[in-house]
Scaffold this motif. Structure first.
Motif, PDB file in Angstrom:
ATOM      1  N   ASN A 106       0.836  -1.197   0.000  1.00  9.54           N
ATOM      2  CA  ASN A 106       0.000   0.000   0.000  1.00  9.54           C
ATOM      3  C   ASN A 106       0.878   1.258   0.000  1.00  9.54           C
ATOM      4  O   ASN A 106       2.110   1.179   0.085  1.00  9.54           O
TER       5      ASN A 106
ATOM      6  N   ASP B  99       1.408   3.578   2.168  1.00  8.98           N
ATOM      7  CA  ASP B  99       2.223   3.793   3.358  1.00  8.98           C
ATOM      8  C   ASP B  99       3.548   3.042   3.255  1.00  8.98           C
ATOM      9  O   ASP B  99       4.617   3.588   3.524  1.00  8.98           O
ATOM     10  N   GLN B 100       3.460   1.788   2.824  1.00  5.22           N
ATOM     11  CA  GLN B 100       4.680   0.993   2.718  1.00  5.22           C
ATOM     12  C   GLN B 100       5.563   1.509   1.587  1.00  5.22           C
ATOM     13  O   GLN B 100       6.791   1.546   1.697  1.00  5.22           O
TER      14      GLN B 100
ATOM     15  N   ARG C 126      11.785   6.539   2.143  1.00  6.66           N
ATOM     16  CA  ARG C 126      12.424   7.090   3.346  1.00  6.66           C
ATOM     17  C   ARG C 126      13.543   6.187   3.805  1.00  6.66           C
ATOM     18  O   ARG C 126      14.624   6.621   4.183  1.00  6.66           O
TER      19      ARG C 126
ATOM     20  N   PRO D  21      14.010  -0.715  15.028  1.00  4.10           N
ATOM     21  CA  PRO D  21      12.677  -1.285  14.839  1.00  4.10           C
ATOM     22  C   PRO D  21      11.646  -0.743  15.819  1.00  4.10           C
ATOM     23  O   PRO D  21      10.452  -0.906  15.617  1.00  4.10           O
TER      24      PRO D  21
ATOM     25  N   LEU E 262      11.055   2.316  16.226  1.00  2.44           N
ATOM     26  CA  LEU E 262      10.383   3.442  15.596  1.00  2.44           C
ATOM     27  C   LEU E 262       9.284   2.927  14.676  1.00  2.44           C
ATOM     28  O   LEU E 262       9.186   1.754  14.392  1.00  2.44           O
ATOM     29  N   ALA E 263       8.513   3.841  14.167  1.00  2.00           N
ATOM     30  CA  ALA E 263       7.300   3.422  13.455  1.00  2.00           C
ATOM     31  C   ALA E 263       7.529   3.080  12.001  1.00  2.00           C
ATOM     32  O   ALA E 263       6.813   3.541  11.134  1.00  2.00           O
ATOM     33  N   TRP E 264       8.551   2.272  11.679  1.00  2.00           N
ATOM     34  CA  TRP E 264       8.711   1.812  10.305  1.00  2.00           C
ATOM     35  C   TRP E 264       7.620   0.815   9.990  1.00  2.00           C
ATOM     36  O   TRP E 264       7.233   0.029  10.860  1.00  2.00           O
ATOM     37  N   PRO E 265       7.155   0.799   8.760  1.00  3.06           N
ATOM     38  CA  PRO E 265       6.175  -0.230   8.410  1.00  3.06           C
ATOM     39  C   PRO E 265       6.733  -1.619   8.678  1.00  3.06           C
ATOM     40  O   PRO E 265       7.922  -1.866   8.509  1.00  3.06           O
ATOM     41  N   LEU E 266       5.826  -2.514   9.087  1.00  2.00           N
ATOM     42  CA  LEU E 266       6.236  -3.849   9.504  1.00  2.00           C
ATOM     43  C   LEU E 266       7.022  -4.573   8.421  1.00  2.00           C
ATOM     44  O   LEU E 266       7.968  -5.308   8.696  1.00  2.00           O
ATOM     45  N   ILE E 267       6.629  -4.328   7.179  1.00  2.00           N
ATOM     46  CA  ILE E 267       7.289  -5.059   6.099  1.00  2.00           C
ATOM     47  C   ILE E 267       8.775  -4.718   6.052  1.00  2.00           C
ATOM     48  O   ILE E 267       9.596  -5.559   5.715  1.00  2.00           O
TER      49      ILE E 267
ATOM     50  N   ASP F  84      10.566  -3.850   8.779  1.00  2.00           N
ATOM     51  CA  ASP F  84      11.151  -4.567   9.915  1.00  2.00           C
ATOM     52  C   ASP F  84      11.526  -5.972   9.478  1.00  2.00           C
ATOM     53  O   ASP F  84      12.634  -6.454   9.723  1.00  2.00           O
TER      54      ASP F  84
END
Lengths: 715, 153
Positions: free
Chosen positions: B109, B111-112, B118, B133, B135-140, B142
Motif C-alpha cells: 500500500n 504507506d509501505q 524514506r 525497529p 520506531l514506526a517503520w512499516p512492519l514489512i 522490519d
C-alpha cells in the motif's frame, strides 16, 4: 577552733571509715565531729586543701587495696575485687555525706569533680586500670564467658556485680575494658564454631545450633551484661553463624531450603526464616531460591507430556502445589507478603509456559461442575471455585479461557449435565467480579436461554396439548446465536416422526416471535430410545441426535450399508463415521453389528441391528457429547479464532486511544494498548503494528508528515 | 514522467487539459521540441524537492481500479526498478528479492511504498546499523531488515 591540718584531717577521716567498713561496724559515734570540721574548713577557705587532701589520701588508700587484690589467686581474684568495690562504695557514700557542704559550695565554684565521682574515678585509675589488674581482669572475665559457652557453670551473680561496677565507672570503661574485647573474642569463637558445625551438620541441625547460641547470648546479656551489649553480641552471632554461611546453608545438598520445602519441614523452615530475617539480604536469598525452585517444578509440571494427557489431574496437581507452598508460607514464613508475591509470580510464569493451560483449567472446572462437586457442602464448593479463580488470575490469555469455558458450558447445559446450578452461577459471579460485565454477559445469556426455553416448552405443550400427546416427547432449547459458541449447523435428515413435531414447534414459536429465524442444531441434541432386542430384552438408550436418526433407520430394515445410511442421513462423513463407530464397535454398547468386524468404518461396511445385544444395565448411554481435550486440528482452529477475535479488539483499543490523544508516538501506543488489553490477553507488539498499518490504510490514522515516529488520528 | 508533468489522473490516458498543461510547462509544441525537453524533464524529476512528489505520483498512477489502495507485488517490483532503480540500485534489488519470497503481504500500500523511499534515504546500507525497529517503520521493512540480517549471518 584552730585550723586543722587538712591532710591530717582527711587521713583521720578515712582511716576509721576504712576500718569500720572492713569490720562491718558503723562510723564511730563522733561522726558529727567530722561534719563540723569539714564544714569549718570549707567555711574558712581551706576547701582546696581539704579537697587535695582527700584526693591524696584516697589514692594512697586505693593503691593499698589494689595490692591486696593483686595477690588474690584464681577465683578469689574477682571475689576480692568485688568485695573491695562494695566496701569502697559504702565508704564513698559516707564521705560524700560528710563532705556535703564542700560538694555543694566549694566544688561547683571551682569546677572540680564532685566527691562521689571523684571516688569512682580514683577507683578506676588506681585499681581497675592498674597495670597488674587491668589485663588480668579483662582476661578473667573473657575466660569465664568462654567457659560458660563451653558448658561450665560460672558465678553469674559475681559477674553481674563486676559488670555493674564497670558500668558505674562509666560506659566508656565498660566498653573499653570489657565489651570491645568481648565482642572480638566472641567473633573469633563463633567463627571457629560455625566452621566446625557447618562441616559436620546438616542444614536443619546447624540452624538449631545457631538458634541455641543466639538465645544463649541473649540470655547471658539479660543475666549479667549490660543491656546495651545485646544488639552488639547478637550481631556477632548473626554475622558469624548465619551471614557468613548463608549461601552454603540454603544450597546444602539433601538438607537445604529446597529439600525442606519439598518435605514440608515447617519447624526447620520457620527457624530458617526467623534467623535469616535478622540478617540483611537473608530473606532475599531465601526468596530467590524458593522462586527458582517453584519455577523449576512448575516448568516440569507443565511440560510433562504424560501428565498432560489427563487435564483434570494436571490442574488438580497445580492446585495441590499451590496449596502446599501456601501452607509453607503461612506456617513457616510468617505469611510474609514478599514471599506470597514471589509464589504468585512464579505460578504466573510457568502456567503461561504451556499455551494449553487455559483449556485445561476450563476442563477441570467442567469436570467439577459436572460431577466432581456432588455431595460436597456449599462452603467447600466455594473453596474449590475460589482456588480455580486463583489459577485463572495467573493466566495471561484469559480470552482463550473464555472461549473454552463457553464451549464446555454449552455442552454441559445442553446435555443437562450440570451437577449444581448454584455452583455454576457462583463461578460466573466470580468471573464477573474479576473481569467485568463484558466477560460474562454471553455466559449469562446462555443461562437465560435455558430458562426461557423451559417456559417456551411449557407453553408449547399447553397450546398443542392433545395434538401431540402420543408422539415422542420433544424438549427444545432455543439458543440465541450471539451468546452460544458458534457451530456450523450441518444438514441432517430427521426421521418423519420427529420432523412433524419440529415443524409444529417452528410454527408455534414463530407465531409468538415473529421476525426470528430458527435453524436446527442437530449436532448438539440427544435422544432417549426404547429398544427391544432379540430375546425380548428391553433397554433404554441415551444417544445423540445423529445416532438416533441412524438407529431409527433400522425400524424399517435389519440391514443397512454404509452408503445407504450416508445417503439417507446427509450428515458429514466424519461425524457419521464417529457415530457408527460408537454404535457398533464399542464393547457393551454395540447395539449394531458391523460386517466386517474391523475397528474402522469403511464405505463398504454393512450394519445390522444387533439382536444378540445384552447389557446388565437397563439404561445405556451411548452419547458422544462429553467435553474432551481438543485434538490437534481442533486446537489450531480454536487458536486461530482467538487470534481473529483479538484483531478487532486491538483495533478498537488503538482507535480509542488515538481519539483521545490525537497524536501519539509508536512506543506509547504499544504500551497503552498492552495496558488496556492486559486483563484479557497479552498482545504481541508485531500484531499491534500490523493493526496500526491496517488502520492507516483504511484512513483512520495517518503518519505525521514531519516526525516519523508519530501517528495522528483522522476524524 | 510525462504523465507526472501533466499530472495525468488515469494511467494510459491524457485528457486535453492535461496534455496542454504538460506541454506548456515543457515549452514544447512540436515532437522534436518534446524529445529535446525530455532530458531536462528527467533532471527536474530527479531534483529532491520534486522527486518525493514524483515518487508518490508513480504509485497512484498504478492504481487503475476505483477505490484501489494497493498494488500487487509483481507490479511493485517493476515500478520500484523503474523509479528508484538508478538511484538506489542495490537496495531495490534486495528489497524486490525479499518481497517476492515472503508470504505475509500480497500487495503493497501507499504507506509501505513511501516508507521504502524514506528507508533508502535514511538508513545506512548495507549494514542497516542505524535502523531502529522500535520506531514506526512499516512492519514489512522490519521484516526485510530481519531477513537481510539472517541472510548475512
Amino acid at each position: 577552733m584552730a585550723p586543722m591540718d587538712c591532710l591530717a584531717y582527711s587521713k583521720a577521716l578515712l582511716k576509721p571509715l576504712a576500718f569500720s567498713f572492713a569490720s562491718g561496724s558503723s562510723l564511730p559515734t563522733c561522726d558529727t565531729w567530722y561534719f563540723r570540721n569539714a564544714y569549718n574548713m570549707v567555711l574558712h577557705k581551706f576547701g582546696e586543701k581539704l579537697y587535695s587532701g582527700l584526693v591524696s589520701t584516697m589514692t594512697l588508700h586505693l593503691k593499698e587495696i589494689s595490692k591486696s587484690i593483686e595477690v588474690a589467686q584464681g577465683a578469689s581474684f574477682l571475689e576480692e575485687l568485688n568485695r573491695k568495690w562494695a566496701d569502697h562504695n559504702k565508704a564513698l557514700q559516707m564521705i560524700r555525706d560528710i563532705l556535703m557542704y564542700m560538694d555543694r559550695t566549694f566544688i561547683p565554684s571551682t569546677h572540680k569533680t564532685p566527691v562521689h565521682d571523684l571516688g569512682l574515678n580514683l577507683w578506676r585509675d588506681n585499681v581497675i586500670h592498674s597495670s597488674k589488674i587491668q589485663a588480668r581482669l579483662r582476661g578473667t572475665l573473657l575466660e569465664l564467658v568462654r567457659g560458660e559457652r563451653t558448658g561450665e557453670i560460672i558465678n553469674r551473680g559475681l559477674m553481674r556485680n563486676i559488670m555493674k561496677m564497670l558500668m558505674d565507672l562509666g560506659s566508656l570503661v565498660y566498653q573499653e575494658d570489657f565489651e570491645k574485647p568481648f565482642i572480638e573474642v566472641s567473633a573469633d569463637f563463633y567463627r571457629v564454631e560455625s566452621q566446625q558445625f557447618i562441616e559436620c551438620c546438616d542444614c536443619g541441625d546447624y540452624l538449631k545450633k545457631a538458634e541455641k547460641r543466639l538465645n544463649e547470648e541473649i540470655e547471658r546479656v539479660s543475666h549479667y551484661l549490660d543491656a546495651t551489649s545485646e544488639a552488639k553480641i547478637t550481631k556477632v552471632v548473626e554475622k558469624e553463624m548465619i551471614e557468613n554461611h548463608m549461601s552454603r546453608l540454603v544450597h546444602m545438598e539433601n538438607s537445604g531450603l529446597v529439600n525442606m520445602i519439598m518435605d514440608d519441614k515447617y519447624d526447620d523452615l520457620g527457624r530458617m526464616y526467623s534467623l535469616f530475617h535478622r540478617v540483611s539480604n537473608g530473606l532475599s536469598i531465601l526468596r530467590d531460591v524458593m522462586t527458582s525452585h517453584i519455577r523449576e517444578i512448575g516448568k516440569q509440571l507443565v511440560t510433562d507430556t504424560e501428565r498432560l494427557k489427563d487435564p483434570v489431574g494436571f490442574v488438580q496437581q497445580l492446585l495441590d502445589e499451590r496449596d502446599k507452598h501456601d501452607k509453607i508460607i503461612s506456617f513457616a514464613f510468617n505469611n510474609d507478603k514478599t514471599f506470597q508475591n514471589a509464589l504468585n509470580s512464579s505460578f504466573e510464569y510457568f502456567i503461561n509456559l504451556n499455551p494449553r493451560s487455559p483449556e485445561y483449567i476450563s476442563l477441570f472446572v467442567d469436570d467439577k461442575l459436572r460431577k466432581g462437586l456432588k455431595g460436597v457442602s456449599e462452603e467447600d464448593v466455594e473453596i474449590v471455585l475460589d482456588k480455580v479463580m486463583m489459577l485463572f488470575r495467573y493466566l495471561q490469555e484469559k480470552d482463550v479461557f473464555e472461549k473454552y469455558y463457553k464451549q464446555h458450558l454449552a455442552k454441559r447445559l445442553l446435555s443437562g449435565k450440570t451437577a449444581s446450578d448454584d455452583a455454576e452461577r457462583s463461578l460466573i459471579v466470580k468471573l464477573k467480579t474479576e473481569c467485568g460485565y463484558q466477560f460474562t454477559s454471553k455466559l449469562e445469556g446462555m443461562f437465560t436461554d435455558m430458562k426461557t426455553s423451559q417456559d417456551t416448552m411449557q407453553g408449547f405443550y399447553a397450546a398443542m396439548g392433545p395434538e401431540i400427546a402420543d408422539g415422542p416427547m420433544l424438549t427444545i432449547q432455543v439458543l440465541t446465536t450471539g451468546s452460544w459458541p458458534t457451530q456450523l449447523s450441518a444438514p441432517c435428515n430427521l426421521p418423519s416422526e420427529i420432523l412433524g413435531l419440529c415443524d409444529k414447534f417452528r410454527t408455534y414459536y414463530l407465531g409468538t416471535h415473529t421476525g426470528r429465524r430458527l435453524s436446527w442444531q442437530t449436532n448438539m441434541g440427544t435422544a432417549d430410545l426404547k429398544a427391544t432386542f432379540g430375546k425380548g430384552q428391553k433397554h433404554e438408550l441415551n444417544v445423540s441426535t445423529y445416532q438416533m436418526c441412524i438407529l431409527m433407520l433400522f425400524n424399517n430394515a435389519d440391514m443397512h450399508g454404509y452408503r445407504e445410511i450416508e445417503q439417507a442421513m446427509e450428515i458429514p462423513a466424519s461425524d457419521l463415521k464417529r457415530c457408527l463407530q460408537s454404535l457398533a464397535c464399542v464393547k457393551g454398547k454395540n447395539v449394531l453389528r458391523k460386517e466386517p468386524m474391523s475397528k474402522d468404518i469403511s464405505e463398504d461396511d454393512s450394519f445390522f441391528f444387533n439382536d444378540k445385544f445384552t447389557s446388565k444395565l437397563y439404561k445405556i448411554k451411548i452419547g458422544t457429547v462429553v467435553a474432551q481435550k481438543e485434538s490437534e486440528p481442533e486446537k489450531q482452529e480454536t487458536r486461530h479464532r482467538v487470534e481473529e477475535d483479538r484483531k478487532p479488539q486491538i483495533e478498537a483499543a488503538i482507535v480509542r486511544i488515538m481519539k483521545s490523544r490525537r497524536v501519539l508516538d509508536h512506543n506509547n501506543i504499544v504500551a497503552e494498548v498492552t495496558k488496556q488489553m492486559q486483563s484479557r490477553f497479552l498482545p504481541n507488539p508485531v500484531v499491534i503494528k500490523k493493526r496500526i498499518e491496517s488502520l492507516i490504510e483504511r484512513e483512520f490514522l495517518e503518519r505525521d508528515k514531519v516526525d516519523r515516529k508519530l501517528y495522528r488520528y483522522l476524524a | 514522467m510525462l504523465a507526472w508533468k501533466m499530472q495525468a489522473e488515469k494511467q494510459g490516458y491524457f485528457t486535453i487539459e492535461e496534455w496542454r498543461r504538460g506541454l506548456k510547462a515543457l515549452r514544447a509544441d512540436t515532437i522534436i521540441k518534446l524529445k529535446k525537453a525530455l532530458p531536462e524533464l528527467e533532471k527536474e524529476v530527479r531534483r529532491p524537492s520534486n522527486f518525493l512528489d514524483f515518487y508518490s505520483y508513480a504509485f497512484r498512477y498504478c492504481l487503475t481500479e476505483e477505490k484501489q489502495k494497493s498494488i500487487d507485488i509483481e507490479s511493485i517490483c517493476q515500478l520500484l526498478d523503474l523509479v528508484l532503480g538508478s538511484q538506489f540500485h542495490s537496495q531495490v534489488d534486495l528489497f524486490v528479492q525479499y518481497i517476492r519470497t515472503q508470504v505475509d503481504y500480497k500487495v503493497i500500500n501507499m504507506d509501505q511504498w513511501m516508507g521504502f523511499y524514506r528507508f533508502c534515504n535514511e538508513i545506512s546500507f548495507p549494514d542497516f546499523s542505524n535502523y531502529d525497529p522500535e520506531l514506526a517503520w512499516p512492519l514489512i521493512l522490519d521484516n526485510f531488515v530481519e531477513w537481510m540480517r539472517a541472510k548475512r549471518s
